[in-house]
Scaffold this motif. Sequence first.
Motif, PDB file in Angstrom:
ATOM      1  N   TRP A   1       0.825  -1.215   0.000  1.00 21.24           N
ATOM      2  CA  TRP A   1       0.000   0.000   0.000  1.00 21.24           C
ATOM      3  C   TRP A   1       0.856   1.260   0.000  1.00 21.24           C
ATOM      4  O   TRP A   1       0.390   2.342  -0.355  1.00 21.24           O
ATOM      5  CB  TRP A   1      -0.916  -0.008   1.228  1.00 21.24           C
ATOM      6  N   ARG A   2       2.133   1.100   0.359  1.00 16.37           N
ATOM      7  CA  ARG A   2       3.017   2.254   0.472  1.00 16.37           C
ATOM      8  C   ARG A   2       3.938   2.397  -0.745  1.00 16.37           C
ATOM      9  O   ARG A   2       4.063   3.478  -1.317  1.00 16.37           O
ATOM     10  CB  ARG A   2       3.856   2.126   1.753  1.00 16.37           C
TER      11      ARG A   2
ATOM     12  N   ARG B   1     -11.453  -1.493  -1.770  1.00 16.45           N
ATOM     13  CA  ARG B   1     -11.584  -1.061  -0.387  1.00 16.45           C
ATOM     14  C   ARG B   1     -13.028  -1.072   0.107  1.00 16.45           C
ATOM     15  O   ARG B   1     -13.312  -1.551   1.214  1.00 16.45           O
ATOM     16  CB  ARG B   1     -10.997   0.347  -0.243  1.00 16.45           C
TER      17      ARG B   1
ATOM     18  N   ALA C   1      -1.474   1.926   9.197  1.00 17.42           N
ATOM     19  CA  ALA C   1      -0.992   2.082   7.821  1.00 17.42           C
ATOM     20  C   ALA C   1      -0.408   3.462   7.514  1.00 17.42           C
ATOM     21  O   ALA C   1       0.570   3.559   6.753  1.00 17.42           O
ATOM     22  CB  ALA C   1      -2.110   1.755   6.833  1.00 17.42           C
TER      23      ALA C   1
ATOM     24  N   GLN D   1      -2.696  -4.880   2.677  1.00 17.69           N
ATOM     25  CA  GLN D   1      -3.294  -3.692   2.062  1.00 17.69           C
ATOM     26  C   GLN D   1      -2.509  -3.327   0.804  1.00 17.69           C
ATOM     27  O   GLN D   1      -1.292  -3.542   0.729  1.00 17.69           O
ATOM     28  CB  GLN D   1      -3.291  -2.517   3.032  1.00 17.69           C
ATOM     29  N   HIS D   2      -3.204  -2.749  -0.202  1.00 15.49           N
ATOM     30  CA  HIS D   2      -2.590  -2.476  -1.502  1.00 15.49           C
ATOM     31  C   HIS D   2      -3.008  -1.112  -2.030  1.00 15.49           C
ATOM     32  O   HIS D   2      -3.923  -0.480  -1.510  1.00 15.49           O
ATOM     33  CB  HIS D   2      -3.000  -3.556  -2.510  1.00 15.49           C
ATOM     34  N   ARG D   3      -2.321  -0.722  -3.104  1.00 15.19           N
ATOM     35  CA  ARG D   3      -2.709   0.460  -3.865  1.00 15.19           C
ATOM     36  C   ARG D   3      -2.647   0.079  -5.352  1.00 15.19           C
ATOM     37  O   ARG D   3      -1.987  -0.896  -5.731  1.00 15.19           O
ATOM     38  CB  ARG D   3      -1.765   1.625  -3.588  1.00 15.19           C
TER      39      ARG D   3
ATOM     40  N   ASP E   1      -6.736  -0.350  -5.168  1.00 20.49           N
ATOM     41  CA  ASP E   1      -6.896   0.369  -3.904  1.00 20.49           C
ATOM     42  C   ASP E   1      -7.798  -0.448  -3.006  1.00 20.49           C
ATOM     43  O   ASP E   1      -9.026  -0.390  -3.126  1.00 20.49           O
ATOM     44  CB  ASP E   1      -7.503   1.746  -4.154  1.00 20.49           C
TER      45      ASP E   1
ATOM     46  N   GLN F   1      -3.028  -5.356  -8.627  1.00 20.75           N
ATOM     47  CA  GLN F   1      -3.156  -4.557  -7.407  1.00 20.75           C
ATOM     48  C   GLN F   1      -4.184  -3.446  -7.619  1.00 20.75           C
ATOM     49  O   GLN F   1      -4.312  -2.892  -8.716  1.00 20.75           O
ATOM     50  CB  GLN F   1      -1.813  -3.961  -7.017  1.00 20.75           C
TER      51      GLN F   1
ATOM     52  N   PHE G   1      -7.598  -4.328  -0.405  1.00 22.43           N
ATOM     53  CA  PHE G   1      -6.953  -5.324   0.441  1.00 22.43           C
ATOM     54  C   PHE G   1      -6.909  -6.664  -0.282  1.00 22.43           C
ATOM     55  O   PHE G   1      -7.678  -6.907  -1.215  1.00 22.43           O
ATOM     56  CB  PHE G   1      -7.718  -5.474   1.758  1.00 22.43           C
TER      57      PHE G   1
END
Length: 540
Positions: free
Chosen positions: A207-208, A414, A289, A442-444, A455, A453, A457
């Motif tokens: 996610w980062r 999400r 997060a 968690q992802h983006r 936005d 991937q 999970f």
Amino acid sequence: MSQDAAPPPGPLPIGDGEGESSEENRTRMPRKIHEGYEKTEGHEGVMERGGDIAGQQLHEGTEQVTGGATGRTIMPLPVERLRMLHGWAMVRRAAGYVWQPRSVAEIGAVLALAQRSGRTVVPRGAGYSYNDAAMNREDIVLNLARMNRVLAWDALNGTITVEPGVTVRDLWRAVLADCWWPPVVPGTMGPTLGGALAQNVHGKNAWRLGSIGEHVLSFDLLGPQGDLVTVTPTSDPELFHAAIGGIGMLGIITSVTLRLRRIVSGVLTTRTFAAHDLGEMFTLFAEHAPAADYLVGWIDGFASGAALGRGLVERADFSEEPDSTTLHPSAQDVAPKIAGLVPRAQLWRVMKPLFTDPAMRAANLAQYRRGALTGGHVHYTPHAQFHFLHDYMPNWQRSWLPGGLRQFQAFIPREHAYTICAELLTRSQEAQIYPYLCVFKQHRADPFLLRYQLDGFSLSLDYHVTAHNAARLDELFAALRAPVVASGGTFYLAKDDSLDAVTYARTVGPDRIARFLELKRARDPEGRLQSDLFRRVFGV
């Protein structure tokens, strides 16, 4: 999967990170990470002789066979090259003709052989995809594990160029002593960098920092017709974002240049928090997060009712206190024996009898209670031990034999994540097929053409395949897939072993599929690059 250009003469040793850091050695030239390949034997059991690939001939005679996976007229290949391969989960299997080149020229010779014989080719790294990603039934498999040199290392700026057969383990051990760490790593250090790009792997900071492809500066791509191009995000942005995550179907990566992350310590500050149910799991992620460097959740797949989704959340952060003593590969390793008695290499044998529902139910409960008791306590964990826990029990996947392991991993937007995660856990329990290991991340969204991937999970569920549940697992996976697709979710091609072409197009989008196939036709008009996975999810 990838490979690199022919090595320059007289490579200089780069060292293995055991304290080398003098100024004159800051920028180093190629060296072989592993020496002496009389034979290789990977976890998939492939053994292959070396030899003059360019001089390899077909069997005598001109017998032609019409058929095979491609429907082409094909010619026979040397039977001694035929090997049975399997994915890391040891469920999908297929025989293929294996070559192990050491250079771009040798790759070219194999591609020429494929053209003469009417065969298709799949690049293969270390075989760590769970499924059929690096299999090519009764056709050529290009094992790139021997192309495993570091070609250039700039320790001042943290950029490294490697051949595709360099593994994640090779990478971090080569740069750690110079105060660098890969920005994104998967959950095991066995995969090659070529394979990591082909699948566009992610880690516990998805996610980062997104996927590994977002940290690639360039790669060299060898087309099936022999054209070698250097691809960057600016020189050819479309090809760059299609080949990364393109499962090796747009060309063979022959070198990769990555930007790494500066660190001052070889340990992470870690804390564990207990989540009493699935709602609290999401709450803990929302709380941590924004500031955490890494975050991963473990869920007890047996917990039901009010405790559905209970588990543990582990947070890890980079240390800001310089500690040179931990910046050595030896500081990342664990003792070869547990308590000085049980060899880690044999630990999978100890685990094997525990792979039953009653034993795993008890083990999950014990792990949750232990984590709850020590929740919030600060620990200092070496990077490798945090990221690659399973690697410290070698051959962990063998514990799942004889049936093997199947993983269902869903990526969920999400706004639907809580509902779908609860449904996936509940449906498994209602079918009385319990996931022995559940991991929550968690992802983006990322910019790649075949992106998985988003936005939201992901929830990965590991199931033990037995004689009693093998057929029912197919039914369960179909039932689990339906709500994920309906929610706009996606699946990860490195893990999925049963996705069909219609469903895959629904998750990725028909326009993206069409554009990928257009690019493939342009770069590979004869359809020379193929795999069992490609044929399965693209319906070709």
